[in-house]
Enzyme design. Structure first.
Site, PDB file in Angstrom:
ATOM      1  N   GLY A 197      -9.201   9.720   1.284  1.00 28.24           N
ATOM      2  CA  GLY A 197     -10.130   8.377   0.635  1.00 28.24           C
ATOM      3  C   GLY A 197      -9.506   7.369   0.368  1.00 28.24           C
ATOM      4  N   ALA A 208      -9.941   3.631   4.867  1.00 32.66           N
ATOM      5  CA  ALA A 208     -10.640   4.212   6.072  1.00 32.66           C
ATOM      6  C   ALA A 208     -11.497   5.419   5.673  1.00 32.66           C
ATOM      7  CB  ALA A 208      -9.348   4.675   6.995  1.00 32.66           C
ATOM      8  N   SER A 228      -6.650  12.932  -2.607  1.00 36.50           N
ATOM      9  CA  SER A 228      -6.000  13.516  -3.687  1.00 36.50           C
ATOM     10  C   SER A 228      -5.394  12.442  -4.559  1.00 36.50           C
ATOM     11  CB  SER A 228      -4.566  14.037  -2.988  1.00 36.50           C
ATOM     12  OG  SER A 228      -3.517  14.125  -3.938  1.00 36.50           O
ATOM     13  N   VAL A 234      -2.654  -1.402  -0.296  1.00 35.75           N
ATOM     14  CA  VAL A 234      -2.665  -2.666  -0.084  1.00 35.75           C
ATOM     15  C   VAL A 234      -3.619  -3.193   1.118  1.00 35.75           C
ATOM     16  CG1 VAL A 234      -0.417  -3.536  -0.310  1.00 35.75           C
ATOM     17  CG2 VAL A 234      -0.770  -2.290   1.673  1.00 35.75           C
ATOM     18  N   ALA A 258      -6.827  -8.611   3.182  1.00 41.77           N
ATOM     19  CA  ALA A 258      -7.392  -9.660   3.956  1.00 41.77           C
ATOM     20  C   ALA A 258      -7.954  -9.098   5.042  1.00 41.77           C
ATOM     21  CB  ALA A 258      -6.159 -10.717   4.470  1.00 41.77           C
ATOM     22  N   LYS A 266     -12.219 -16.376   3.036  1.00 39.53           N
ATOM     23  CA  LYS A 266     -11.146 -16.641   3.910  1.00 39.53           C
ATOM     24  C   LYS A 266     -11.690 -17.576   4.962  1.00 39.53           C
ATOM     25  CE  LYS A 266      -7.879 -14.283   6.681  1.00 39.53           C
ATOM     26  NZ  LYS A 266      -7.305 -12.947   7.181  1.00 39.53           N
ATOM     27  N   THR A 283      -5.814  -7.003  10.865  1.00 41.43           N
ATOM     28  CA  THR A 283      -6.954  -6.400  11.840  1.00 41.43           C
ATOM     29  C   THR A 283      -6.983  -4.802  11.580  1.00 41.43           C
ATOM     30  OG1 THR A 283      -4.657  -6.178  13.068  1.00 41.43           O
ATOM     31  CG2 THR A 283      -6.389  -7.577  14.013  1.00 41.43           C
ATOM     32  N   ILE A 319      -8.175  -3.104   8.864  1.00 45.05           N
ATOM     33  CA  ILE A 319      -9.544  -2.879   8.347  1.00 45.05           C
ATOM     34  C   ILE A 319     -10.682  -2.956   9.323  1.00 45.05           C
ATOM     35  CG2 ILE A 319     -11.356  -3.505   6.842  1.00 45.05           C
ATOM     36  CD1 ILE A 319      -9.253  -3.793   4.551  1.00 45.05           C
TER      37      ILE A 319
HETATM   38  P1  FAD Z   1      -4.418   5.409   2.715  1.00 46.57           P
HETATM   39  O1  FAD Z   1      -4.713   4.301   1.997  1.00 46.57           O
HETATM   40  O2  FAD Z   1      -2.951   5.825   2.796  1.00 46.57           O
HETATM   41  O3  FAD Z   1      -4.975   6.561   2.650  1.00 46.57           O
HETATM   42  C1  FAD Z   1      -4.846   7.946   2.778  1.00 46.57           C
HETATM   43  C2  FAD Z   1      -5.782   8.913   2.031  1.00 46.57           C
HETATM   44  O4  FAD Z   1      -5.439  10.143   2.332  1.00 46.57           O
HETATM   45  C3  FAD Z   1      -5.563   8.680   0.384  1.00 46.57           C
HETATM   46  O5  FAD Z   1      -6.581   9.088  -0.180  1.00 46.57           O
HETATM   47  C4  FAD Z   1      -4.607  10.021   0.272  1.00 46.57           C
HETATM   48  O6  FAD Z   1      -4.731  10.566  -1.013  1.00 46.57           O
HETATM   49  C5  FAD Z   1      -5.232  10.979   1.328  1.00 46.57           C
HETATM   50  N1  FAD Z   1      -4.399  12.036   1.633  1.00 46.57           N
HETATM   51  C6  FAD Z   1      -3.139  12.061   2.321  1.00 46.57           C
HETATM   52  N2  FAD Z   1      -2.740  13.223   2.424  1.00 46.57           N
HETATM   53  C7  FAD Z   1      -3.621  14.008   1.780  1.00 46.57           C
HETATM   54  C8  FAD Z   1      -3.346  15.477   1.800  1.00 46.57           C
HETATM   55  N3  FAD Z   1      -2.610  16.145   2.026  1.00 46.57           N
HETATM   56  N4  FAD Z   1      -4.565  15.955   0.853  1.00 46.57           N
HETATM   57  C9  FAD Z   1      -5.586  15.377   0.356  1.00 46.57           C
HETATM   58  N5  FAD Z   1      -5.461  13.987   0.467  1.00 46.57           N
HETATM   59  C10 FAD Z   1      -4.437  13.287   1.245  1.00 46.57           C
HETATM   60  N6  FAD Z   1      -5.312  -4.124   6.789  1.00 46.57           N
HETATM   61  C11 FAD Z   1      -5.802  -4.884   6.532  1.00 46.57           C
HETATM   62  O7  FAD Z   1      -7.232  -5.147   7.305  1.00 46.57           O
HETATM   63  N7  FAD Z   1      -5.499  -6.329   5.793  1.00 46.57           N
HETATM   64  C12 FAD Z   1      -4.731  -6.677   5.446  1.00 46.57           C
HETATM   65  O8  FAD Z   1      -4.075  -7.674   4.811  1.00 46.57           O
HETATM   66  C13 FAD Z   1      -3.663  -5.460   5.158  1.00 46.57           C
HETATM   67  N8  FAD Z   1      -2.352  -5.554   4.852  1.00 46.57           N
HETATM   68  C14 FAD Z   1      -1.451  -4.477   4.919  1.00 46.57           C
HETATM   69  C15 FAD Z   1      -0.009  -4.552   4.245  1.00 46.57           C
HETATM   70  C16 FAD Z   1       0.762  -3.444   4.516  1.00 46.57           C
HETATM   71  C17 FAD Z   1       1.938  -3.724   3.992  1.00 46.57           C
HETATM   72  C18 FAD Z   1      -0.003  -2.423   4.890  1.00 46.57           C
HETATM   73  C19 FAD Z   1       1.130  -1.166   5.025  1.00 46.57           C
HETATM   74  C20 FAD Z   1      -1.194  -2.148   5.424  1.00 46.57           C
HETATM   75  C21 FAD Z   1      -1.805  -3.288   5.449  1.00 46.57           C
HETATM   76  N9  FAD Z   1      -3.138  -3.093   5.937  1.00 46.57           N
HETATM   77  C22 FAD Z   1      -4.152  -4.186   6.047  1.00 46.57           C
HETATM   78  C23 FAD Z   1      -3.641  -1.968   6.408  1.00 46.57           C
HETATM   79  C24 FAD Z   1      -4.735  -1.178   5.364  1.00 46.57           C
HETATM   80  O9  FAD Z   1      -4.111  -1.203   3.991  1.00 46.57           O
HETATM   81  C25 FAD Z   1      -4.968   0.079   5.756  1.00 46.57           C
HETATM   82  O10 FAD Z   1      -5.472   0.129   7.170  1.00 46.57           O
HETATM   83  C26 FAD Z   1      -6.164   0.602   5.086  1.00 46.57           C
HETATM   84  O11 FAD Z   1      -6.022   0.419   3.701  1.00 46.57           O
HETATM   85  C27 FAD Z   1      -6.538   2.109   5.682  1.00 46.57           C
HETATM   86  O12 FAD Z   1      -5.509   2.847   4.964  1.00 46.57           O
HETATM   87  P2  FAD Z   1      -6.061   4.340   5.276  1.00 46.57           P
HETATM   88  O13 FAD Z   1      -7.221   4.639   4.325  1.00 46.57           O
HETATM   89  O14 FAD Z   1      -5.772   4.715   6.526  1.00 46.57           O
HETATM   90  O15 FAD Z   1      -4.649   5.189   4.359  1.00 46.57           O
END
Ligand code: FAD
Length: 499
Positions: free
Chosen positions: A14, A17, A41, A49, A52, A80, A346, A348
């Site tokens: 959650g 993505a 979780s 993070v 942007a 932006k 890129t 998001i």
């Molecule tokens: P996460 O945010 O890591 O979410 C993972 C989810 O999975 C969480 O809810 C967690 O609880 C859950 N999960 C994991 N394992 C389990 C489990 N075993 N059981 C239950 N739940 C679980 N993107 C942009 O577009 N612009 C930006 O400026 C930008 N800056 C960034 C800067 C940095 C340094 C980084 C690292 C990334 C950046 N990003 C940026 C990327 C952006 O943060 C991610 O693409 C976006 O937040 C999506 O993350 P996610 O949802 O894939 O993963």
């Protein structure tokens, strides 16, 4: 109803993505087509993070039917107009990769070729003088497009900065209102069908078992389903994109947010500055091969424009992509599918475009191979081209003041990028391949900004008589200048629309 339809979608994760996927699917499926359950979780948390974006996010917001002002209010967002790159090509240099139009195309030829002619004979040094969004950014101006005929004010491209946590929260409310069920818990394992190897269910730490037909892996870097369960490999791009760590910290703002992201190159990476309404997001992205954590942290804290609001948080990542993004009945989105570092905001967008692709190739329970292959082919293409665009920022540099920059300047680059640079150097041409994310103008702005200057320009530019050429260039510049002066300040615009 076709009884072979997907009956249940299970989303694991959650973060941004997961909630983007839940929001989009719930909008399209209207709580009628199938059940959607999202498991996350709180104890694991999100990466936290990702603040942007690029202008395409407006398409996603429109698809959801969001009110833009409400969305910005709830996420403390700002507008932006582009990204300013400081010290990238050379120390002391800066340029803006601005969104939207540059000048005005003439006789079917992109404007920048006319600018190149002027530049190559000793005229204008900065194409930003002819770019409404670049000028407006530097002067702290912003407004949305208005109906003003031929004026550049009719077509103002913009994206947003926002608080990533508040964005996920906003999308969560949206999705839950449309029937998505959220389950709190830690996924401990997934059960595979013994013959097909498809995922049948996921198991939570409290004993619950959640079954589904289609599983969307949004579990972050870990790639719980796509990687750990299904064993899909990961292609490591650190030899091209060597940054693998980031310290992130918010700091106090001054109440006057600039309408652009700033990226300042450092000795072994770069630092971002993302202004929100209530604070400034900062981070130092660096390569652990060339700098240790303590030095990177010190650099970040030394270069803040306000007092830090928390302790810096360290994040590790491996730039690269999955070998497959869709395998069997599992589609990986977000960080689970790959990560190319945040240089051009890129990630998001990649979530958004993957959701759009999934919707257009949405399976039934046959999971036709041909659709899955197509999904993977398109996703590889999209990621490879973005990868090239990011590498350009690192390899096209004159910097030789650190081991990191010496490595980047001299590393071998992908053939696809080498060919693009060579073609631009010759006559300023950029050929945008089908469905490539960044257009000719983005490539051109970064090439010029990084010091890749073409030897020539489009020959047909010379078909315009000299007097007309000079007059038109002057006129375009003056129209842009006057348009920017007519725009309100970014601060005033936010105050009257979305504070
Ligand atoms: P996460 O945010 O890591 O979410 C993972 C989810 O999975 C969480 O809810 C967690 O609880 C859950 N999960 C994991 N394992 C389990 C489990 N075993 N059981 C239950 N739940 C679980 N993107 C942009 O577009 N612009 C930006 O400026 C930008 N800056 C960034 C800067 C940095 C340094 C980084 C690292 C990334 C950046 N990003 C940026 C990327 C952006 O943060 C991610 O693409 C976006 O937040 C999506 O993350 P996610 O949802 O894939 O993963």
């Amino acid at each position: 109803m076709n009884n072979n339809n997907i009956r249940k979608v299970v989303i694991v994760g959650g973060g941004t993505a997961g909630w983007m996927a839940a929001a989009a699917l719930s909008k399209v499926m209207k709580n009628r087509f199938c059940d959607i359950e999202l498991v996350e979780s709180e104890s694991i948390g999100t990466v936290g993070v990702g603040e942007a974006t690029i202008p395409q996010i407006q398409v996603f917001n429109r698809m959801l039917g969001l009110n833009e002002d409400e969305f910005l209010r709830k996420t403390c967002g700002t507008f932006k107009l582009g990204i300013q790159f400081v010290d990238w090509g050379r120390k002391g240099d800066s340029y803006i990769h601005a969104f939207g139009e540059v000048g005005r195309d003439m006789e079917g030829i992109p404007f920048y070729h006319y600018w190149l002619k002027e530049h190559l004979r000793g005229g204008s040094q900065d194409i930003g003088e002819y770019t409404l969004t670049a000028l407006a950014a530097l002067r702290g101006r912003f407004m949305r497009s208005v109906d003003a005929g031929n004026s550049p004010l009719s077509n103002i491209a913009y994206a947003f900065h926002f608080d990533a946590g508040l964005y996920a929260q906003f999308l969560r409310e949206y999705a839950e209102q449309r029937g998505v069920v959220r389950s709190e818990g830690v996924v401990t394992k997934a059960q595979l069908h013994p013959d097909s190897g498809f995922i049948e269910s996921i198991h939570l730490d409290d004993g619950r078992i959640i079954e589904g037909d289609l599983f969307i892996d949004c579990s972050g870097f870990r790639g719980l389903l796509i990687g750990e369960t299904l064993g899909v490999g990961y292609e490591d791009w650190r030899h091209w994109l060597p940054c693998d760590s980031a310290w992130a910290v918010p700091c106090e703002g001054d109440g006057n947010p600039i309408p652009y992201t700033r990226s300042t190159a450092q000795a072994a990476g770069w630092q971002w500055r993302i202004p929100l309404q209530h604070r400034i997001g900062n981070g130092h992205v660096f390569s652990s091969r060339f700098m240790d954590d303590a030095d990177a942290r010190t650099i970040l804290l030394r270069n803040l424009d306000g007092a830090p609001l928390s302790d810096p948080k360290l994040l590790r990542f491996t730039t690269g992509k999955r070998d497959k993004f869709w395998h069997r009945n599992c589609v990986a989105l977000g960080l689970a599918s790959g990560f190319m570092e945040p240089l051009e905001s890129t990630s998001i967008h990649l979530v958004q475009s993957a959701i759009a692709r999934l919707l257009s190739l949405f399976p039934n329970r046959n999971f036709d191979r041909v659709d899955i292959d197509e999904y993977n082919r398109l996703t590889h293409f999209e990621m490879d081209r973005i990868r090239d665009f990011l590498i350009l920022h690192y390899c096209a540099t004159e910097r030789d003041d650190s081991e990191f920059w010496n490595y980047c300047r001299t590393m071998e680059i992908p053939d696809t990028l080498a060919q693009k640079i060579e073609q631009f150097r010759a006559n300023g041409r950029i050929v945008r391949a089908n469905s490539e994310l960044f257009n000719e103008l983005s490539w051109m702005e970064v090439m010029l900004g990084q010091g890749v200057i073409p030897r020539g320009y489009h020959p047909l530019v010379d078909a315009m008589p000299e007097e007309m050429f000079v007059g038109r260039m002057r006129e375009i510049k003056s129209v842009i200048e006057r348009s920017v002066e007519a725009m309100p300040s970014h601060k005033a615009f936010i105050a009257s629309h979305c504070a």
